[in-house]
Design a protein around this motif. Structure first.
Motif, short mmCIF file in Angstrom:
data_model
loop_
_atom_site.label_atom_id
_atom_site.label_comp_id
_atom_site.label_asym_id
_atom_site.label_seq_id
_atom_site.Cartn_x
_atom_site.Cartn_y
_atom_site.Cartn_z
N LEU A 108 85.55 16.92 24.49
CA LEU A 108 84.17 16.57 24.79
C LEU A 108 84.07 15.79 26.10
N SER A 132 79.14 13.10 28.62
CA SER A 132 77.76 13.40 28.23
C SER A 132 77.69 13.91 26.79
N GLN A 133 78.61 14.78 26.43
CA GLN A 133 78.62 15.30 25.06
C GLN A 133 78.88 14.17 24.06
N GLY A 154 78.73 23.46 26.09
CA GLY A 154 79.32 22.78 24.95
C GLY A 154 78.33 22.28 23.92
N LYS A 155 77.17 22.92 23.84
CA LYS A 155 76.17 22.51 22.85
C LYS A 155 76.67 22.78 21.43
N VAL A 181 78.94 20.09 19.92
CA VAL A 181 78.18 18.88 19.59
C VAL A 181 77.43 19.09 18.28
#
Length: 150
Positions: A47, A50-51, A79-80, A83
């Motif tokens: 990650l 920001s993640q 990388g949504k 998360v």
């Protein structure tokens, strides 16, 4: 003119949030944060800062008794999914079901495959709930959700 419309919209959103915090009729999830950290460390993705920040905000919201209204957006490949997977993992570990909404059935199937790979070591099952499912084709938990029992 546009500025004024946006300003009024923001005022309405702030009033809605304030009303939401007065009610406190959401569910405060008792999260197992060490298990979530282990899930994130075990995932095949590292990650970004920001993640990690977004995930921390989501986990913080989940522990509060207010309905969470959140849209996670980003570029393709940002990388949504990882998360969201960590947030769903936290919810399931707390004894609840979670849902991920996406705009297309194709994207729903792609996310199902991704989530299945991430959740398989933990025994967490996923089930798609799309608009073309008839009641007979609904998987067990989704049938209850569709029937209003979930």
């Amino acid at each position: 003119m546009v500025y004024e419309e946006l300003f009024l919209f923001q005022l309405k959103m702030q009033a809605y949030r304030a009303l939401n915090h007065e009610r406190a009729d959401g569910v405060a999830h008792p999260l197992d944060l060490p298990a979530v950290r282990a899930f994130v460390r075990a995932s095949p993705f590292q990650l970004t800062a920001s993640q990690k920040n977004v995930l921390a905000e989501i986990l913080h919201d989940l522990q509060r008794p207010y309905a969470m209204n959140r849209l996670l957006q980003g570029d393709v490949g940002a990388g949504k999914t990882v998360v969201v997977a960590a947030a769903l993992f936290a919810v399931v570990k707390a004894g609840y079901q979670g849902a991920l909404m996406v705009p297309t059935e194709i994207l729903a199937e792609q996310h199902k495959r991704s989530l299945d790979r991430l959740f398989e070591p933990y025994g967490i099952q996923t089930a798609p709930l799309t608009g073309d499912l008839t009641d007979r084709r609904l998987p067990g938990p989704a049938r209850f959700a569709a029937d209003g029992y979930g």
